[in-house]
Motif scaffolding. Sequence first.
Motif, PDB file in Angstrom:
ATOM      1  N   TYR A  96       1.317  11.406   3.807  1.00  0.00           N
ATOM      2  CA  TYR A  96       1.425   9.991   4.170  1.00  0.00           C
ATOM      3  C   TYR A  96       0.653   9.684   5.452  1.00  0.00           C
ATOM      4  O   TYR A  96       0.065   8.611   5.589  1.00  0.00           O
ATOM      5  CB  TYR A  96       2.890   9.585   4.302  1.00  0.00           C
ATOM      6  CG  TYR A  96       3.534   9.306   2.967  1.00  0.00           C
ATOM      7  CD1 TYR A  96       3.621   8.017   2.470  1.00  0.00           C
ATOM      8  CD2 TYR A  96       4.036  10.342   2.183  1.00  0.00           C
ATOM      9  CE1 TYR A  96       4.197   7.753   1.240  1.00  0.00           C
ATOM     10  CE2 TYR A  96       4.608  10.102   0.948  1.00  0.00           C
ATOM     11  CZ  TYR A  96       4.686   8.803   0.476  1.00  0.00           C
ATOM     12  OH  TYR A  96       5.241   8.551  -0.753  1.00  0.00           O
ATOM     13  N   ARG A 101      -0.590  -1.321   7.638  1.00  0.00           N
ATOM     14  CA  ARG A 101       0.056  -0.006   7.719  1.00  0.00           C
ATOM     15  C   ARG A 101       1.554  -0.099   7.940  1.00  0.00           C
ATOM     16  O   ARG A 101       2.214   0.929   8.108  1.00  0.00           O
ATOM     17  CB  ARG A 101      -0.561   0.778   8.879  1.00  0.00           C
ATOM     18  CG  ARG A 101      -1.976   1.247   8.652  1.00  0.00           C
ATOM     19  CD  ARG A 101      -2.501   1.991   9.866  1.00  0.00           C
ATOM     20  NE  ARG A 101      -1.492   2.835  10.509  1.00  0.00           N
ATOM     21  CZ  ARG A 101      -1.708   4.072  10.943  1.00  0.00           C
ATOM     22  NH1 ARG A 101      -2.899   4.609  10.806  1.00  0.00           N
ATOM     23  NH2 ARG A 101      -0.758   4.751  11.527  1.00  0.00           N
ATOM     24  N   ARG A 137       4.281  -0.626   6.135  1.00  0.00           N
ATOM     25  CA  ARG A 137       5.186   0.102   5.250  1.00  0.00           C
ATOM     26  C   ARG A 137       4.989   1.610   5.330  1.00  0.00           C
ATOM     27  O   ARG A 137       5.955   2.375   5.372  1.00  0.00           O
ATOM     28  CB  ARG A 137       5.008  -0.377   3.807  1.00  0.00           C
ATOM     29  CG  ARG A 137       5.388  -1.840   3.606  1.00  0.00           C
ATOM     30  CD  ARG A 137       5.475  -2.205   2.133  1.00  0.00           C
ATOM     31  NE  ARG A 137       5.833  -3.604   1.958  1.00  0.00           N
ATOM     32  CZ  ARG A 137       6.360  -4.114   0.857  1.00  0.00           C
ATOM     33  NH1 ARG A 137       6.579  -3.340  -0.190  1.00  0.00           N
ATOM     34  NH2 ARG A 137       6.647  -5.399   0.776  1.00  0.00           N
ATOM     35  N   ILE A 138       3.737   2.040   5.352  1.00  0.00           N
ATOM     36  CA  ILE A 138       3.507   3.487   5.397  1.00  0.00           C
ATOM     37  C   ILE A 138       3.901   4.061   6.755  1.00  0.00           C
ATOM     38  O   ILE A 138       4.375   5.189   6.849  1.00  0.00           O
ATOM     39  CB  ILE A 138       2.040   3.822   5.040  1.00  0.00           C
ATOM     40  CG1 ILE A 138       1.938   5.306   4.656  1.00  0.00           C
ATOM     41  CG2 ILE A 138       1.079   3.489   6.173  1.00  0.00           C
ATOM     42  CD1 ILE A 138       0.642   5.668   3.977  1.00  0.00           C
ATOM     43  N   ALA A 196       7.534   4.736   6.605  1.00  0.00           N
ATOM     44  CA  ALA A 196       7.800   5.955   5.842  1.00  0.00           C
ATOM     45  C   ALA A 196       7.520   7.195   6.687  1.00  0.00           C
ATOM     46  O   ALA A 196       8.297   8.162   6.677  1.00  0.00           O
ATOM     47  CB  ALA A 196       6.953   5.977   4.571  1.00  0.00           C
ATOM     48  N   CYS A 216       7.431   1.633   0.564  1.00  0.00           N
ATOM     49  CA  CYS A 216       6.015   1.926   0.751  1.00  0.00           C
ATOM     50  C   CYS A 216       5.244   1.765  -0.559  1.00  0.00           C
ATOM     51  O   CYS A 216       4.085   1.350  -0.557  1.00  0.00           O
ATOM     52  CB  CYS A 216       5.855   3.343   1.296  1.00  0.00           C
ATOM     53  SG  CYS A 216       4.170   3.809   1.703  1.00  0.00           S
TER      54      CYS A 216
END
Length: 303
Positions: free
Chosen positions: A164, A178, A180-181, A184, A245
């Motif tokens: 990720y 970026r 959401r990622i 995560a 994500c």
Amino acid sequence: MTDLTALTPSQFENLVLDLVQLLGLKNCVWRTPGRDVGRDIQGEYFRPDFSGFTRQEIWYVECKRYTESVSWPIVWEKIAYAETHCADVLLFVTSSTLSPQAVDEVNRWNETRKSPVIRFWGAPDLLNRMGLYPQLLVKYGLSANPVIDSAISILPLTKILTKYANTAGSYREFGKSRDRIDEAIHALSELISARLEEVENRGKIACERFFSARDGYQWVDGNDVLEAAKADRYVVRALLALMRCHSTSQTIQVGMDGDSIAMSGADLPASETFQGDLRAVAFWGSMTITSTTSKVSIEVADE
């Protein structure tokens, strides 16, 4: 490795569930204490034959965390249930052994080629198989060298985190959002750090309860459900962040579906890679998990 009887009955069943899944049992359902209705774990095993076809076997797994041997009447009761419900294999897993009478009767049963076939793991068999998976020894406090074993055990999570993080780098390069990622990545980092710290300080993991005021995401509708279920804060946050994500939904819906917690989001990947990531995360909490392209269901162990 310490005495298996130091585990609670629920922990012992959860350990066996983890082990049989690692060994290849699929679509497992854990009949948590009080709801086993004749078997503790039910799963499917797919066995290929020389013709190119694959045979599906229904396995029942009965867990007995006993200090004394398991008697024949107890074994027979479970055989009768498994036979009535057309199970193909009944596996007894115990922290002790079967009684001599039970061993003789099981051998007689198998010689008649009746269904189900009866299999048995005593404490030595169970410990030998567990030794193949250091993550099990770490998770349940059975490792003689927990700090060393934890470095190996946490590697699957580290690989997911690295994947990720690399993807996030490409997002920056192509000007993609970026948010959401990054969530995560942060949730995965939290989980890894917490589990390693617990092992270093206690010699095993110690799941920490989710509290909505502290751990809830604003984009989750149903944080209170996770709190009521006493879910592990780090595992749940990582699962939610991975779902969001990949989902096209703005909000992840959380509610109860029978005895399971259902976390729903649109257009989740159906790939084995994504499903494997979810399973790798869920392993580090006291829960079982099933998932589809729209929902992730978790069942929290009753410790």
